[in-house]
Scaffold this active site. Structure first.
Site, mmCIF file in Angstrom:
data_model
loop_
_atom_site.group_PDB
_atom_site.id
_atom_site.type_symbol
_atom_site.label_atom_id
_atom_site.label_comp_id
_atom_site.label_asym_id
_atom_site.label_seq_id
_atom_site.Cartn_x
_atom_site.Cartn_y
_atom_site.Cartn_z
ATOM 1 N N THR A 8 0.889 -1.195 0.077
ATOM 2 C CA THR A 8 -0.083 -0.086 0.030
ATOM 3 C C THR A 8 0.793 1.227 0.007
ATOM 4 O OG1 THR A 8 -0.063 -0.279 2.191
ATOM 5 C CG2 THR A 8 -1.961 -1.154 0.950
ATOM 6 N N LYS A 22 3.464 -7.031 4.191
ATOM 7 C CA LYS A 22 3.417 -5.685 3.885
ATOM 8 C C LYS A 22 3.087 -4.765 4.998
ATOM 9 C CE LYS A 22 0.031 -3.253 3.635
ATOM 10 N NZ LYS A 22 -0.492 -2.378 4.439
ATOM 11 N N THR A 37 -0.453 -5.722 13.023
ATOM 12 C CA THR A 37 -0.333 -4.332 12.225
ATOM 13 C C THR A 37 0.096 -4.329 10.945
ATOM 14 O OG1 THR A 37 1.718 -3.818 13.279
ATOM 15 C CG2 THR A 37 -0.394 -3.209 14.352
ATOM 16 N N GLU A 44 6.442 4.769 7.513
ATOM 17 C CA GLU A 44 6.218 5.971 6.721
ATOM 18 C C GLU A 44 7.056 6.905 7.122
ATOM 19 O OE1 GLU A 44 1.470 4.870 5.622
ATOM 20 O OE2 GLU A 44 1.715 6.094 7.281
ATOM 21 N N ASN A 101 0.323 10.682 5.313
ATOM 22 C CA ASN A 101 -1.090 10.575 5.872
ATOM 23 C C ASN A 101 -2.270 11.467 5.446
ATOM 24 O OD1 ASN A 101 -0.900 7.885 7.379
ATOM 25 N ND2 ASN A 101 0.752 8.701 7.920
ATOM 26 N N SER A 149 -5.933 10.529 -1.391
ATOM 27 C CA SER A 149 -5.791 11.111 -2.682
ATOM 28 C C SER A 149 -5.606 10.243 -3.950
ATOM 29 C CB SER A 149 -4.845 12.369 -2.643
ATOM 30 O OG SER A 149 -4.673 12.964 -1.556
#
Length: 405
Positions: A152, A178, A189, A276, A400, A405
């Site tokens: 993702t 992932k 998670t 991230e 985040n 979008s």
């Protein structure tokens, strides 16, 4: 940019007999990218899993738990990205069942023999039509491609493989995972799938998946948010010539557990390295506690503290933030005068305060590194625990803020 994370090529990932992999492009969120994975299993396999403890667990998680609880002979797993099918109620369960039915029709098995998995945006309906339309166009793939198909916000695919010799029998173990954000137990998670050709009876596999998850996927955090879709699956195809593993007292069980834990830990750490916006990979070790649970509580207080994580991003040795986190970890009878706090090899705090010999330039030297170890010795018992985390950067907020979008 992921922190010291190398991508495994197809030839570095050993195929597992009894497992066939297929990828497809459904255009769920982004046209032209691999976003559906089908794992087809031969008959005679065993499958076990552990799943998120989030009360808003996703529709596919609910179905997986139901099918495994009913002792179904699993013949396939189907994974989609771009949509989590979470927070979708009965409609979500119906859509997950429809995907299972479509996969079953393609592969010639029953819908309850297909385990569904989803990852992506929460609270949006699963685009079943797109997934079903993509299934006939699936193509055979490698473990390397399979790892790409379940990404993702990951920047790199995550995979690991081992080939063992157990009493003269070749045993193969390969897995993918992932995860990049919304990373925190319980249970893991992320999505993780590890297959082995070792023959393991199901009750033992169910024990094994829990024992493997705890020191690996249940020992990581990126942002303190437990996902709605966490799933970790172990698959035993039984295709190896290794005699059946049916007791935890067998030497083969210990060897398999060690190898599976090693793979799961590599995958779990890869998730943190690809957190991230991460720029630092941080190991938090707590020693000298009265229990593993106590040590993990202290480790997570440090690992998920936004103030600690932003200090690491800034390479700022503002180490009072570490003491603060230890102090509110919930160990109410902690004697802080006995605590020792280290930053790599640098003794930072002792006797309830700053180490008199500590120099700011020593702390700065460690904080400038891409990989850092925080070690706290509580001096109140013999237990220990290790947790892995990363820093918080500006990019975490950007990623985040733009997620839908």
């Amino acid at each position: 940019m992921a922190v010291n994370l190398s991508v495994k090529t197809a030839d570095q990932l050993a195929p597992v007999a009894g497992v066939d992999l297929f990828v497809a492009e459904a255009g769920i969120k982004t046209p032209g990218r691999k976003d559906v994975l089908v794992i087809h299993l031969d008959k005679g396999n065993t499958v076990a899993g552990v799943f998120t403890l989030n009360r808003f667990c996703a529709a596919p998680v609910q179905l997986c738990k139901e099918y495994l609880a009913n002792n179904a002979q699993i013949r396939a797993l189907v994974v989609n990205t771009g949509n989590a099918n979470a927070g979708t109620g009965e409609q979500g369960r119906e859509r997950a069942r429809a995907v299972c039915a479509a996969v079953a029709a393609e592969l010639g098995c029953e819908p309850h023999q297909v385990l569904p998995f989803s990852t992506g945006v929460i609270l949006e309906p699963l685009p079943v039509d797109k997934i079903v339309a993509a299934l006939p166009k699936r193509r055979a793939s490698s473990w390397a491609e399979a790892a790409e198909a379940i990404m993702t916000t990951d920047t790199l695919p995550k995979a690991a493989s081992r080939v063992l010799d157990i009493d003269g029998h070749k045993v193969t173990l390969t897995g993918i995972a992932k995860g990049s954000g919304m990373i925190h137990p319980n249970m893991a998670t992320m999505l993780g799938f590890v297959a082995t050709d070792a023959p393991i009876i199901r009750p033992l596999l169910e024990q094994l998946v829990k024992e493997v998850a705890d020191p690996s996927f249940n020992s990581i955090t990126v942002d303190g948010d437990t996902s709605t879709n966490d799933s970790f699956i172990l698959i035993s195809t039984g295709k190896s010539t290794l005699p059946l593993v049916d007791s935890a007292s067998q030497p083969a069980y210990a060897q398999l557990k060690a190898a599976l834990t090693d793979i799961a830990t590599e995958l779990a750490q890869a998730i943190v390295r690809d957190g991230e916006g991460a720029t630092k990979f941080i190991t938090v070790k707590i020693e000298g506690g009265r229990s593993v649970a106590e040590c993990k509580a202290v480790a997570y207080a440090i690992a998920k503290s936004p103030l600690v994580k932003t200090a690491f991003f800034a390479s700022d040795p503002n180490l009072g933030r570490l003491l603060c986190a230890i102090g509110y970890a919930g160990v109410n009878d902690l004697d802080v005068d006995r605590l020792e706090l280290y930053l790599d090899d640098v003794l930072v705090a002792v006797n309830g305060g700053r180490n008199p010999a500590y120099k700011e330039e020593d702390g700065q030297r460690v904080m400038n590194q891409a990989e850092i170890t925080v070690r706290a010795v509580l001096n109140r018992g013999a237990a220990s625990a290790t947790v892995w985390t990363c820093d918080f950067s500006y990019d975490y907020v950007k990623i985040n803020a733009d997620y839908r979008s």
